[in-house]
Design an enzyme around this catalytic site. Structure first.
Site, mmCIF file in Angstrom:
data_model
loop_
_atom_site.group_PDB
_atom_site.id
_atom_site.type_symbol
_atom_site.label_atom_id
_atom_site.label_comp_id
_atom_site.label_asym_id
_atom_site.label_seq_id
_atom_site.Cartn_x
_atom_site.Cartn_y
_atom_site.Cartn_z
ATOM 1 C CB CYS A 1 -15.799 -16.174 -0.212
ATOM 2 S SG CYS A 1 -14.510 -16.811 -2.091
ATOM 3 C CG HIS B 1 -15.750 -14.994 -16.635
ATOM 4 N ND1 HIS B 1 -16.657 -15.508 -16.254
ATOM 5 C CD2 HIS B 1 -16.118 -14.058 -15.214
ATOM 6 C CE1 HIS B 1 -17.651 -15.431 -15.370
ATOM 7 N NE2 HIS B 1 -17.141 -14.301 -14.664
ATOM 8 C CG HIS C 1 -11.382 -13.412 -0.237
ATOM 9 N ND1 HIS C 1 -12.862 -13.949 -0.986
ATOM 10 C CD2 HIS C 1 -12.302 -11.975 0.343
ATOM 11 C CE1 HIS C 1 -13.476 -13.066 -0.906
ATOM 12 N NE2 HIS C 1 -13.953 -12.092 -0.340
ATOM 13 C CG HIS D 1 -14.421 -14.522 -10.652
ATOM 14 N ND1 HIS D 1 -14.997 -13.873 -9.938
ATOM 15 C CD2 HIS D 1 -15.833 -14.942 -11.528
ATOM 16 C CE1 HIS D 1 -16.378 -13.158 -10.122
ATOM 17 N NE2 HIS D 1 -15.863 -13.882 -10.822
HETATM 18 P P1 5GP Z 1 -19.905 -13.814 -12.201
HETATM 19 O O1 5GP Z 1 -21.389 -13.522 -12.868
HETATM 20 O O2 5GP Z 1 -19.690 -13.516 -10.224
HETATM 21 O O3 5GP Z 1 -18.873 -13.232 -12.981
HETATM 22 O O4 5GP Z 1 -19.069 -15.228 -12.513
HETATM 23 C C1 5GP Z 1 -19.455 -16.255 -10.946
HETATM 24 C C2 5GP Z 1 -19.158 -17.581 -12.584
HETATM 25 O O5 5GP Z 1 -18.652 -19.000 -11.373
HETATM 26 C C3 5GP Z 1 -20.374 -18.279 -13.444
HETATM 27 O O6 5GP Z 1 -19.801 -17.881 -14.432
HETATM 28 C C4 5GP Z 1 -20.770 -19.261 -12.759
HETATM 29 O O7 5GP Z 1 -20.677 -20.218 -14.337
HETATM 30 C C5 5GP Z 1 -19.382 -19.351 -11.765
HETATM 31 N N1 5GP Z 1 -19.306 -21.308 -10.548
HETATM 32 C C6 5GP Z 1 -20.207 -20.711 -9.993
HETATM 33 N N2 5GP Z 1 -20.553 -21.638 -8.524
HETATM 34 C C7 5GP Z 1 -19.526 -22.427 -9.242
HETATM 35 C C8 5GP Z 1 -18.932 -23.374 -8.464
HETATM 36 O O8 5GP Z 1 -19.234 -23.715 -7.782
HETATM 37 N N3 5GP Z 1 -18.021 -24.022 -9.728
HETATM 38 C C9 5GP Z 1 -17.447 -23.738 -10.417
HETATM 39 N N4 5GP Z 1 -16.327 -23.648 -11.703
HETATM 40 N N5 5GP Z 1 -18.165 -22.502 -11.041
HETATM 41 C C10 5GP Z 1 -19.133 -21.892 -10.606
HETATM 42 ZN ZN ZN Z 2 -12.483 -15.790 -1.171
#
Ligand code: 5GP
Ligand code: ZN
Length: 116
Positions: A4, A101, A46, A99
């Site tokens: 992923c 934040h 993962h 993840h």
């Molecule tokens: P989710 O919506 O899954 O909680 O957050 C995914 C986060 O990953 C989003 O804030 C998005 O901006 C970030 N993100 C998605 N693709 C990438 C990437 O390729 N590189 C980085 N540094 N952040 C990413």
């Molecule tokens: Zn993963």
């Protein structure tokens, strides 16, 4: 199966702006920051969702939070911050690799969803 996105970032296969790393977790700048500080902290191994965590993941889960503490201090977030797991469809999770934040540098509101 293809690894992923966040496995590939944590493994260095896809470039990212590294913020912190230890044996268990990797942290990097969010590509689309929603605040002056917006860092993502991921386990190196993962794990798709919070509900996939087992007791044997306790150290990994704890390291996500202790990394947040280190980074918050590094970034001078002495007035507070938010640490959030968007989890599953209702939680708004887009990347299926846990993840945390770490968001800060701005005064945030509550609740984070439209009132019912
Ligand atoms: P989710 O919506 O899954 O909680 O957050 C995914 C986060 O990953 C989003 O804030 C998005 O901006 C970030 N993100 C998605 N693709 C990438 C990437 O390729 N590189 C980085 N540094 N952040 C990413
Ligand atoms: Zn993963």
């Amino acid at each position: 199966m293809e690894p992923c996105l966040f496995c590939r970032i944590a493994g260095g296969e896809i470039p990212s702006e590294k913020v912190y790393e230890d044996e268990f977790v990797y942290a990097f700048e969010d590509i689309n920051p929603q605040a002056p500080v917006h860092v993502l902290i991921v386990p190196k191994r993962h794990i798709a969702r919070v509900e996939d965590l087992c007791h044997s993941d306790a150290e990994t889960a704890g390291r996500l939070l202790t990394a947040a503490a280190v980074i918050a201090k590094q970034r001078g977030l002495t007035n507070g911050f938010r640490a959030v797991f968007n989890n599953g469809a209702d939680g708004g999770q887009e990347v299926e690799h846990i993840h945390l934040h770490l968001i800060g540098g701005v005064k945030m509101g509550w609740p984070p969803f439209p009132s019912v």
